[in-house]
Design a protein around this motif. Structure first.
Motif, short mmCIF file in Angstrom:
data_model
loop_
_atom_site.label_atom_id
_atom_site.label_comp_id
_atom_site.label_asym_id
_atom_site.label_seq_id
_atom_site.Cartn_x
_atom_site.Cartn_y
_atom_site.Cartn_z
N UNK A 1 -15.00 1.75 -2.14
CA UNK A 1 -15.45 0.12 -1.81
C UNK A 1 -13.99 -0.49 -1.62
N UNK A 2 -12.68 -0.11 -1.51
CA UNK A 2 -11.67 -0.45 -0.89
C UNK A 2 -11.96 -0.07 0.35
N UNK A 3 -11.69 0.92 1.02
CA UNK A 3 -12.44 1.23 2.16
C UNK A 3 -13.28 0.39 2.93
N UNK A 4 -14.47 0.52 2.51
CA UNK A 4 -14.87 -0.32 3.38
C UNK A 4 -15.00 -2.13 3.53
N UNK A 5 -14.29 -2.95 2.43
CA UNK A 5 -13.96 -3.73 2.06
C UNK A 5 -13.10 -3.72 3.54
N UNK A 6 -11.41 -3.77 3.31
CA UNK A 6 -10.79 -3.11 4.51
C UNK A 6 -11.13 -3.18 5.82
N UNK B 1 1.39 -0.88 2.04
CA UNK B 1 0.62 -1.62 1.28
C UNK B 1 -0.24 -2.36 1.43
N UNK B 2 -1.76 -1.95 0.70
CA UNK B 2 -2.91 -3.11 1.82
C UNK B 2 -3.92 -2.86 0.44
N UNK B 3 -3.52 -4.54 -0.13
CA UNK B 3 -4.16 -4.64 -2.22
C UNK B 3 -5.43 -5.66 -1.23
N UNK B 4 -6.72 -4.62 -1.61
CA UNK B 4 -8.19 -5.17 -1.95
C UNK B 4 -7.35 -6.15 -2.81
N UNK C 1 -7.53 -1.57 -5.04
CA UNK C 1 -7.40 -2.60 -5.25
C UNK C 1 -6.67 -2.57 -6.91
N UNK C 2 -5.44 -3.78 -6.73
CA UNK C 2 -4.00 -4.27 -7.76
C UNK C 2 -3.98 -2.60 -7.62
N UNK C 3 -3.06 -2.01 -6.52
CA UNK C 3 -3.19 -0.66 -6.76
C UNK C 3 -1.25 -0.71 -7.61
N UNK D 1 1.59 -5.64 2.71
CA UNK D 1 1.95 -5.95 2.26
C UNK D 1 3.37 -6.34 2.14
N UNK D 2 3.92 -7.54 2.52
CA UNK D 2 5.69 -7.26 2.20
C UNK D 2 6.58 -7.46 0.98
#
Length: 723
Positions: free
Chosen positions: A494-499, A448-451, A432-434, A289-290
């Motif tokens: 779950x977040x890890x697997x979605x990414x 940051x990588x936000x699902x 998720x919504x970190x 995320x920028x």
């Protein structure tokens, strides 16, 4: 016994070896003993010899032909593979038989005939709401691609439609069609949120308005000859959340087709790969995320995300800590250090999830933190004792109880120190919504990588999908169904697997599910041909690709028009007119567009949009310059538009569906308030800024004004007819 010569003479003129052999074996034809012996031997596969294909008429008996003189076939068959395989063609006659006569092309019906196509409205129909842009698009799909039949109009003789032409005209308003409209003072009126002067139909008036020549302005009287009604059309959007969907994107995006199983199964449906889908393995760094993504989603920015000249004045609330990253570029890994094919790109990836409890009004404090590495190993899983008394453990969600925290001595400061030691410039945090977790930790990190951003909601920002829904849809498993509350390790996994799935599938996976399939691509893939318009060789219901043309200002290849058969760019409305007629009729010598034109044409006139001030330059991705309309009056602009639409109508062949629509109402006030709201959020989430110091304040007054402005912008108009 009959004379064998008579048998030979009877079959010589029209001889078929298979029929002859079967007739002998069945006893239908009487032959001598030698012929029967040959036939029985061949039938039992004992003698792979064919019958002589050219029996001489002067043969006295079939037994007079020596077996050694019978010509052999390479395949061992009793007949030649083809009648002309041998150089000796004597005795063969090629007969062409046509079981059916070639069908003639169907004649185009006359307008007065009962077989002429029509789109008509029944005033006895009970409309529950205004028709939407989705329904206009679905009308095209129903006629050309076997979509769902519309309930708001009746379609007669659907197979007879030859073409459909859809014209988008932003800036066209319902009030322009009043008989006493004064175009000279039309735009002098101040913008009013009730917009009574611009919208004639009430919010509860869903029915189309009958067009009559004597009740229209002089420059718009031709509309009554082309279309029977003026339809109020609603653009998809949501007043509550203050947004309106793109009219162009809505019209040019067909809904995703559902399988039979999806139509009958209730609940969350597992995600399916679209037709023609190909995985595109993508590095995780492509999903970072920028800063411009983080701020609108209430993230507190890390100093590395802030320009150097602004960092000195940037203030954070007490107790916040920042990971040791000086500049955003510090996280880059040299290519020679990245393992070939690695989707982590040499970065350390951690999945984070926290549980919180209530310690004050609108105040949540950390009670548990779980951190997993890329391979799913639990790196940290600890309970945390808040500094303040707990008012609500929120056990039904957090799973935390008073008994669990009673012996805990770990504080928020302890967790912060551990994270600062663990996270480096090459570390990436996913969740998720970190922003909520990082606020509870009072910690910032630039990578940051936000699902919730990777898999956007169908309604668009600010609405977000829940982690439970994403896990059901994309991972096909259940989480958060424990009676004792959520499990932060389960949520992190779950977040890890979605990414991981996103990295394996590519950027488009799960990104635009609501948008379905490009309309031009759907028509090309699933367009339906009928005997009426497909010619002599067409069969009813046969799927054939429908050709299309996208005609717009700039370069249509940069948008949805890239999927059209013929994307045609223009620099003026006059060029749009000429290209529409060209697409309808085709090039004279079929230089590019075949003679007869294409099946579906979509075009957009924009000069009225520019004159009205509706052209949003901020969303201009084609570097187009807004045309200078200062030397033109509104009446001239509308008159030119009406003449161009009339010219298109005159050029259309018979049995052509014709749709003209505005796309939306006046979007200017909505755009102004949305910009104001974005600026407020940006300043409000700036650490250390007090309410009185905000340059822009957003209160309930502005919120209600935005809702009304969105409602106004969603009120468009449309016209539907058949040439």
């Amino acid at each position: 016994m009959d004379d064998p010569n008579s048998v030979h003479d009877a079959i010589h003129d029209d001889f078929n070896p298979d029929d002859f052999l079967n007739s002998i074996l069945d006893g239908d034809v009487v032959a001598d003993a030698a012929a029967l012996a040959v036939a029985e031997a061949v039938e039992s596969a004992q003698l792979p010899l064919p019958l002589p294909l050219d029996l001489p008429k002067d043969t006295n008996s079939s037994s007079d032909i020596p077996l050694g003189d019978i010509p052999l076939s390479d395949t061992g068959s009793l007949k030649r593979a083809k009648p002309h395989d041998d150089d000796d063609n004597e005795g063969w006659q090629t007969v062409d038989r046509q079981s059916k006569k070639a069908k003639k092309n169907k004649k185009i019906p006359q307008p007065a005939s009962s077989s002429y196509p029509a789109i008509s409205f029944n005033y006895n129909a009970k409309l529950q709401s205004k028709i939407s842009l989705d329904q206009l698009r679905n009308l095209v799909l129903y006629i050309f691609a076997e979509g769902v039949a519309p309930q708001w109009v009746a379609i007669a003789n659907r197979p007879q439609f030859r073409k459909i032409v859809a014209i988008m005209v932003p800036g066209l308003e319902e009030a322009m069609f009043k008989s006493n409209v004064d175009f000279a003072t039309y735009n002098d009126q101040c913008f009013e949120l009730d917009q009574k002067s611009r919208v004639l139909t009430s919010p509860d008036d869903y029915y189309p308005r009958l067009l009559k020549r004597d009740e229209l302005p002089e420059i718009l009287k031709d509309f009554a000859d082309m279309f029977p009604h003026l339809w109020p059309v609603k653009t998809p959007g949501n007043e509550k959340y203050g947004y309106m969907r793109s009219p162009l994107g809505t019209m040019l995006t067909a809904p995703a087709e559902k399988s039979r199983e999806e139509k009958t199964t209730k609940g969350v449906q597992p995600a399916r790969e679209p037709r023609g889908w190909k995985d595109e393995r993508t590095r995780i760094t492509e999903f970072l995320a920028m800063p411009e993504d983080l701020q609108p989603n209430s993230y507190v920015l890390h100093p590395a995300c802030i320009p150097l000249e602004r960092r000195k004045n940037y203030q954070y609330h007490e107790g916040w800590v920042h990971t040791y990253v000086e500049n955003f570029e510090d996280g880059d890994v040299p290519e020679d250090e990245i393992q070939q094919g690695s989707i982590t790109a040499g970065r350390e990836v951690y999945a984070l999830d926290c549980e919180m409890c209530v310690t004050g009004p609108e105040e949540y404090s950390l009670t548990r933190i779980s951190l997993l590495s890329w391979d799913g190993t639990v790196v940290m899983d600890e309970l945390v004792k808040p500094d303040k008394p707990i008012l609500d453990y929120v056990t039904r969600f957090s799973g935390i109880t008073e008994e669990m925290l009673a012996p805990v001595t770990t504080t928020l400061s302890d967790i912060q120190h551990k994270l600062l030691d663990l996270l480096s410039p090459r570390s990436i945090l996913i969740g998720h919504s970190l922003e909520s977790d990082l606020r509870a930790l009072r910690l910032t990190h630039p990578f940051i990588v936000d699902t919730a951003l990777l898999y956007p909601h169908t309604r668009g920002h600010p609405v977000k999908n829940s982690l439970k829904f994403l896990t059901q849809r994309f991972l096909k498993r259940e989480i958060q169904n424990r009676t004792g509350g959520h499990d932060s390790i389960e949520d992190s996994k779950a977040c890890l697997d979605l990414v991981k799935m996103k990295c394996e599938k590519g950027k488009s996976w799960g990104n635009h599910e609501s948008q379905g399939e490009n309309l031009f691509r759907r028509l090309q893939r699933a367009g339906t041909s009928y005997r009426a318009n497909g010619g002599a060789n067409a069969l009813g219901g046969v799927r054939v690709g429908k050709t299309s043309a996208m005609i717009d200002w700039g370069d249509p290849m940069k948008g949805a028009g890239a999927a059209s058969t013929f994307p045609l760019g223009c620099k003026s409305d006059e060029e749009v007119l000429q290209n529409v007629i060209r697409a309808v009729q085709g090039d004279p010598a079929a230089e590019e567009i075949p003679v007869g034109g294409v099946d579906f044409i979509f075009a957009r006139f924009r000069e009225l949009e520019a004159f009205q001030g509706w052209w949003n330059q901020n969303r201009n991705t084609d570097t187009l310059q807004i045309p200078d309309m200062s030397g033109m009056t509104l009446e001239n602009c509308v008159s030119n538009l009406a003449q161009r639409i009339k010219s298109i109508h005159d050029a259309l062949p018979k049995c052509t569906g014709f749709v003209v629509f505005s796309g939306s109402g006046d979007p200017r006030e909505m755009s102004r308030l949305q910009t104001m709201q974005t600026q407020f959020k940006k300043e409000y989430h700036h650490p250390g800024v007090e309410w009185d110091e905000l340059a822009v304040k957003w209160t309930d007054v502005e919120d209600q004004a935005l809702r009304k402005a969105v409602g106004i912008s969603r009120n468009g108009i449309g016209f539907i007819g058949v040439k």
